[in-house]
Write an enzyme that holds these catalytic residues in place. Structure first.
Site, PDB file in Angstrom:
ATOM      1  N   TYR A   1     -20.743  15.975  37.101  1.00  0.00           N
ATOM      2  CA  TYR A   1     -20.254  16.970  38.377  1.00  0.00           C
ATOM      3  C   TYR A   1     -21.331  16.979  39.347  1.00  0.00           C
ATOM      4  O   TYR A   1     -20.377  17.511  39.735  1.00  0.00           O
ATOM      5  CB  TYR A   1     -21.986  18.009  37.822  1.00  0.00           C
ATOM      6  CG  TYR A   1     -21.353  18.563  36.620  1.00  0.00           C
ATOM      7  CD1 TYR A   1     -21.015  20.053  36.047  1.00  0.00           C
ATOM      8  CD2 TYR A   1     -22.092  18.273  34.680  1.00  0.00           C
ATOM      9  CE1 TYR A   1     -20.447  20.927  35.373  1.00  0.00           C
ATOM     10  CE2 TYR A   1     -21.798  19.023  34.359  1.00  0.00           C
ATOM     11  CZ  TYR A   1     -21.195  20.657  34.073  1.00  0.00           C
ATOM     12  OH  TYR A   1     -20.384  21.038  33.569  1.00  0.00           O
TER      13      TYR A   1
ATOM     14  N   ASP B   1     -25.536  19.016  27.360  1.00  0.00           N
ATOM     15  CA  ASP B   1     -24.335  17.448  26.847  1.00  0.00           C
ATOM     16  C   ASP B   1     -23.773  16.055  27.942  1.00  0.00           C
ATOM     17  O   ASP B   1     -24.057  15.029  26.639  1.00  0.00           O
ATOM     18  CB  ASP B   1     -23.351  18.050  25.725  1.00  0.00           C
ATOM     19  CG  ASP B   1     -22.339  18.764  26.818  1.00  0.00           C
ATOM     20  OD1 ASP B   1     -22.519  19.555  27.943  1.00  0.00           O
ATOM     21  OD2 ASP B   1     -21.847  19.133  26.037  1.00  0.00           O
TER      22      ASP B   1
ATOM     23  N   HIS C   1     -27.270  18.952  35.831  1.00  0.00           N
ATOM     24  CA  HIS C   1     -25.800  18.522  36.327  1.00  0.00           C
ATOM     25  C   HIS C   1     -25.968  17.888  37.719  1.00  0.00           C
ATOM     26  O   HIS C   1     -25.317  18.032  38.648  1.00  0.00           O
ATOM     27  CB  HIS C   1     -24.577  20.115  36.426  1.00  0.00           C
ATOM     28  CG  HIS C   1     -24.869  20.067  35.515  1.00  0.00           C
ATOM     29  ND1 HIS C   1     -24.163  21.628  35.215  1.00  0.00           N
ATOM     30  CD2 HIS C   1     -24.490  20.243  34.106  1.00  0.00           C
ATOM     31  CE1 HIS C   1     -23.508  21.976  33.962  1.00  0.00           C
ATOM     32  NE2 HIS C   1     -24.255  20.689  32.841  1.00  0.00           N
TER      33      HIS C   1
END
Length: 440
Positions: free
Chosen positions: A247, A169, A198
């Site tokens: 991230y 997401d 990520h």
């Protein structure tokens, strides 16, 4: 159409169900009519079924829901498999995070030492699932949300080929937030996004052929209106000439994030173990209140998401538009609709590279913009990557593949290599101690 959710007792399963109910209200063609839940924790599966029952009340055409007796029962005859398992539960995450922090390195569940330990536990189970899917439901599509999503999807692709597709997401959230900050309708923009799960970058954001990203990167006030702008800061984003996935703060601001994480009273895993344990216990005792308890816990979970990262970048509250929860369920449903109905769409997915990034192995799983239809997801050509982007991708792909090798062959040398080569682990000696303490 039947959808099977592995990890069906997971806290976020009601978000997927909520998206299925939207299809039911519209009486959408080719919609999911049967939802099968399977979880190794039967109590959690029963609680989630109670939440779904309350959520579906009064919705005509809502999919039937049943809890499968075992994995084979869950898979046999299904059309789509949504894999969202957590091997070791939240207790495993707590242990991973604490071991890493005790050694002075970040231990987030998908990034750094935590991600390596999680992958070592998860990949053998994911491969067993892939084998059962191949045998019992060879025509089914597997949508993988099990973390670490990139390496798990790559491991499963050795069995299932292109019939396993990873989702996340974070990229779609970044695109939507950036579009709103640039004054554009998120549904109308096109974009160039590439990386690993990520670990990716939004490098172009166009509306009617005009790239909005340079203007956004040059507008400090606009950058301060959304999460990634606040996390990374206008100065660094201008230098990068791209918008990184959230991230990447672990890599770009390692010192600050490690300090904030170490200073926090609880790790994220500890918080979730307490919060989710409380929810499931109370909901099991009062199933008639399961939905109310879940909604309250969900909002609290979203409000506290990324607390350490926000603390490292000055401290700020999440915007109300980011508290709806999920995002991954919209990606999963859009992917299923596109495949089942051959409705062509573009999504950011984890798929085999197939030459999209020429410098990386064609079979490697990358995260990028894909065109999706009845034949699955096809990665689209992307702009060339900068050396700094490629460098991180190369190093993290080496880590991912070492984790897969270690998990499949039970090779401790490969596990040590995976940990020691990770950019967030600063010493082979530290890596060896982490492995020893984790019993890996």
């Amino acid at each position: 159409m039947r959808l099977t959710i592995l990890g069906g007792g997971g806290f976020r399963v009601p978000l997927v169900h909520r998206a299925l109910l939207d299809d039911a209200r519209r009486d959408a063609p080719g919609r999911v009519t049967e939802l099968v839940l399977f979880d190794t924790d039967s109590m959690r599966a029963r609680v989630i079924r109670s939440v779904l029952a309350a959520q579906a009340a009064g919705v005509p055409g809502a999919p039937s829901v049943r809890v499968a007796d075992d994995l084979d029962d869950a898979l046999r005859g299904t059309d789509f498999v949504f894999s969202a398992i957590r091997v070791g539960g939240t207790a495993g995450r707590v242990r991973d995070e604490r071991i890493a922090l005790d050694e002075g390195v970040l231990g987030q569940e998908t990034v750094g030492a935590g991600g390596v330990l999680y992958g070592l536990r998860t990949i053998p189970v994911a491969l067993d699932i892939a084998q059962r899917v191949a045998e019992l439901a060879p025509d089914a599509w597997v949508i993988n949300f099990t973390n670490p999503a990139g390496m798990v999807t790559e491991a499963m692709s050795a069995v299932l080929g292109d019939r396993v597709i990873g989702i996340c997401d974070s990229p779609v959230g970044l695109v939507r937030r950036a579009a709103r900050a640039a004054g554009a309708d998120p549904e109308r923009v096109e974009y160039d996004y590439v990386g690993l799960n990520h670990l990716g970058w939004l490098r172009r954001l166009t509306l009617d052929g005009r790239d909005l990203l340079p203007g956004l990167l040059g507008d400090g006030e606009a950058l301060a209106t959304f999460e990634e702008g606040k996390l990374f800061g206008a100065e660094w984003l201008r230098a990068l000439e791209a918008l990184p996935n959230e991230y990447l703060q672990y890599y770009y601001f390692r010192r600050e994030t490690l300090r904030a994480t170490s200073d926090a009273e609880h790790t994220r895993g500890e918080y979730l173990e307490r919060q989710q344990g409380d929810f499931f216990s109370r909901a099991a005792d009062a199933p008639e209140r399961a939905y109310e308890l879940w909604e309250r816990a969900r909002l609290e979970r979203e409000e506290t998401y990324g607390a350490a990262s926000r603390a490292a970048s000055g401290g700020w509250q999440r915007d109300s538009c980011d508290l709806e929860g999920g995002g991954y369920e919209r990606v999963a449903l859009a992917l299923m609709r596109a495949v089942a109905r051959d409705e062509r769409t573009r999504l950011i997915l984890n798929v085999r590279n197939m030459g999209t990034v020429p410098e990386i192995d064609r079979e490697a799983i990358i995260e990028t913009v894909c065109e999706v239809g009845a034949k699955g997801a096809r990665p689209l050509p992307c702009d060339p990557l900068r050396a700094d982007q490629l460098g991180l991708m190369f190093q993290l792909k080496a880590v991912e593949r070492a984790v897969i090798e270690a998990a499949v062959s039970r090779d401790r040398d490969a596990a040590l290599r995976a940990l020691a080569l990770h950019p967030l682990v600063d010493s082979p000696a530290v890596a060896a101690r982490i492995l020893q303490r984790a019993g890996a």
